[in-house]
Design a protein around this motif. Structure first.
Motif, PDB file in Angstrom:
ATOM      1  N   GLY A  74      -9.891  19.204  -9.692  1.00 16.25           N
ATOM      2  CA  GLY A  74      -8.601  19.226 -10.387  1.00 16.25           C
ATOM      3  C   GLY A  74      -8.347  17.918 -11.123  1.00 16.25           C
ATOM      4  N   GLU A  75      -7.600  18.034 -12.206  1.00 13.30           N
ATOM      5  CA  GLU A  75      -7.343  16.856 -13.037  1.00 13.30           C
ATOM      6  C   GLU A  75      -6.489  15.815 -12.306  1.00 13.30           C
ATOM      7  OE1 GLU A  75      -6.124  15.711 -17.596  1.00 13.30           O
ATOM      8  OE2 GLU A  75      -5.583  17.695 -16.829  1.00 13.30           O
ATOM      9  N   LEU A  76      -5.514  16.263 -11.541  1.00 18.03           N
ATOM     10  CA  LEU A  76      -4.638  15.327 -10.835  1.00 18.03           C
ATOM     11  C   LEU A  76      -5.432  14.445  -9.875  1.00 18.03           C
ATOM     12  CD1 LEU A  76      -1.835  14.232 -10.242  1.00 18.03           C
ATOM     13  CD2 LEU A  76      -1.547  16.072  -8.574  1.00 18.03           C
ATOM     14  N   GLN A  77      -6.312  15.068  -9.076  1.00 15.61           N
ATOM     15  CA  GLN A  77      -7.090  14.247  -8.143  1.00 15.61           C
ATOM     16  C   GLN A  77      -8.097  13.383  -8.886  1.00 15.61           C
ATOM     17  OE1 GLN A  77      -9.812  15.494  -4.728  1.00 15.61           O
ATOM     18  NE2 GLN A  77      -8.098  14.415  -3.776  1.00 15.61           N
ATOM     19  N   ALA A  78      -8.679  13.883  -9.968  1.00 19.33           N
ATOM     20  CA  ALA A  78      -9.608  13.077 -10.764  1.00 19.33           C
ATOM     21  C   ALA A  78      -8.901  11.831 -11.298  1.00 19.33           C
ATOM     22  CB  ALA A  78     -10.195  13.907 -11.898  1.00 19.33           C
ATOM     23  N   ILE A  79      -7.649  11.992 -11.703  1.00 17.58           N
ATOM     24  CA  ILE A  79      -6.857  10.842 -12.166  1.00 17.58           C
ATOM     25  C   ILE A  79      -6.605   9.881 -11.010  1.00 17.58           C
ATOM     26  CG2 ILE A  79      -4.584  10.130 -13.027  1.00 17.58           C
ATOM     27  CD1 ILE A  79      -4.605  12.786 -14.696  1.00 17.58           C
ATOM     28  N   GLU A  80      -6.168  10.431  -9.870  1.00 16.80           N
ATOM     29  CA  GLU A  80      -5.892   9.587  -8.698  1.00 16.80           C
ATOM     30  C   GLU A  80      -7.120   8.786  -8.266  1.00 16.80           C
ATOM     31  OE1 GLU A  80      -4.617  12.512  -5.883  1.00 16.80           O
ATOM     32  OE2 GLU A  80      -2.505  12.346  -6.443  1.00 16.80           O
ATOM     33  N   LEU A  81      -8.299   9.398  -8.392  1.00 17.74           N
ATOM     34  CA  LEU A  81      -9.536   8.764  -7.939  1.00 17.74           C
ATOM     35  C   LEU A  81     -10.080   7.734  -8.919  1.00 17.74           C
ATOM     36  CD1 LEU A  81     -11.339  11.916  -6.508  1.00 17.74           C
ATOM     37  CD2 LEU A  81     -10.459   9.968  -5.189  1.00 17.74           C
ATOM     38  N   THR A 136      -4.517   8.900 -16.776  1.00 17.28           N
ATOM     39  CA  THR A 136      -5.599   9.682 -17.364  1.00 17.28           C
ATOM     40  C   THR A 136      -6.856   9.456 -16.528  1.00 17.28           C
ATOM     41  OG1 THR A 136      -6.256   7.886 -18.847  1.00 17.28           O
ATOM     42  CG2 THR A 136      -4.695   9.502 -19.733  1.00 17.28           C
ATOM     43  N   VAL A 137      -7.823  10.348 -16.690  1.00 19.54           N
ATOM     44  CA  VAL A 137      -9.102  10.210 -15.996  1.00 19.54           C
ATOM     45  C   VAL A 137      -9.864   9.062 -16.661  1.00 19.54           C
ATOM     46  CG1 VAL A 137     -11.305  11.316 -15.465  1.00 19.54           C
ATOM     47  CG2 VAL A 137      -9.194  12.657 -15.391  1.00 19.54           C
ATOM     48  N   ASN A 138     -10.270   8.095 -15.868  1.00 19.33           N
ATOM     49  CA  ASN A 138     -11.106   7.013 -16.371  1.00 19.33           C
ATOM     50  C   ASN A 138     -12.551   7.517 -16.328  1.00 19.33           C
ATOM     51  OD1 ASN A 138     -12.764   4.723 -16.649  1.00 19.33           O
ATOM     52  ND2 ASN A 138     -11.161   3.385 -15.839  1.00 19.33           N
ATOM     53  N   GLU A 139     -13.041   7.953 -17.470  1.00 19.09           N
ATOM     54  CA  GLU A 139     -14.368   8.572 -17.528  1.00 19.09           C
ATOM     55  C   GLU A 139     -15.479   7.583 -17.201  1.00 19.09           C
ATOM     56  OE1 GLU A 139     -15.163  11.056 -20.895  1.00 19.09           O
ATOM     57  OE2 GLU A 139     -13.222  12.077 -20.721  1.00 19.09           O
ATOM     58  N   THR A 140     -15.270   6.310 -17.478  1.00 22.89           N
ATOM     59  CA  THR A 140     -16.287   5.302 -17.146  1.00 22.89           C
ATOM     60  C   THR A 140     -16.473   5.219 -15.642  1.00 22.89           C
ATOM     61  OG1 THR A 140     -15.746   4.044 -19.136  1.00 22.89           O
ATOM     62  CG2 THR A 140     -16.938   2.877 -17.401  1.00 22.89           C
ATOM     63  N   VAL A 141     -15.374   5.118 -14.920  1.00 24.36           N
ATOM     64  CA  VAL A 141     -15.431   5.055 -13.452  1.00 24.36           C
ATOM     65  C   VAL A 141     -16.048   6.336 -12.902  1.00 24.36           C
ATOM     66  CG1 VAL A 141     -14.016   5.000 -11.345  1.00 24.36           C
ATOM     67  CG2 VAL A 141     -13.499   3.449 -13.248  1.00 24.36           C
TER      68      VAL A 141
END
Length: 149
Positions: free
Chosen positions: A14-21, A31-36
């Motif tokens: 899910g996008e929310l957890q991807a953002i949190e992580l 936002t999702v930090n794609e580098t991380v």
């Protein structure tokens, strides 16, 4: 090459957890930090390769869906351990199950279902040659044995 993409990860957690992580910027960008995320997916893929290298020719031509799932589960656990997100029982169980599945793949108990499995001896390094030249170095005759000092 990672076994899972940013999109694969977001679809699974899910996008929310991807953002949190992954959102570590101050102030938060939400936002999702794609580098991380790509680093975590790459690290997880490298871990998977460690299990598969002895049994499969790497890199794989096609990534089976079970490796996409395993990569995401490993990355999720890894990201939880490096963030403020609590490692839940579900996250830990999925991580442990992923490791068990990788161990079974490495032992050849389960297979990826692809035709890239290595032959028993792909390099020929383990070839053993036997020969019998019928030339004895030592005699079985006790009387004719030489004494080596």
């Amino acid at each position: 090459m990672a076994y899972a993409s940013v999109e694969d990860f977001i679809l699974r957690v899910g996008e929310l957890q991807a953002i949190e992580l992954t959102d570590r910027e101050q102030p938060f960008t939400h936002t999702v930090n794609e580098t991380v995320l790509n680093i975590a997916l790459g690290d997880s893929s490298s871990q998977i390769d460690g299990y598969l290298a002895g049994r499969y020719q790497l890199p794989l031509d096609k990534v089976p869906l079970n490796l996409v799932r395993i990569c995401c589960d490993l990355a999720r656990f890894r990201l939880c351990s490096m963030s403020n997100v609590t490692i839940t029982d579900e996250v830990r169980e999925r991580y442990e199950e992923a490791l068990k599945e990788l161990a079974l793949l490495a032992k050849g108990i389960t297979a990826l279902g692809i035709e890239q499995e290595l032959e028993n001896d792909p390099t020929g390094d383990m070839v053993v040659m036997f020969s019998n030249g019928n030339t004895r170095i030592f005699s079985r005759d006790h009387k004719n044995r030489e004494r080596i000092a």
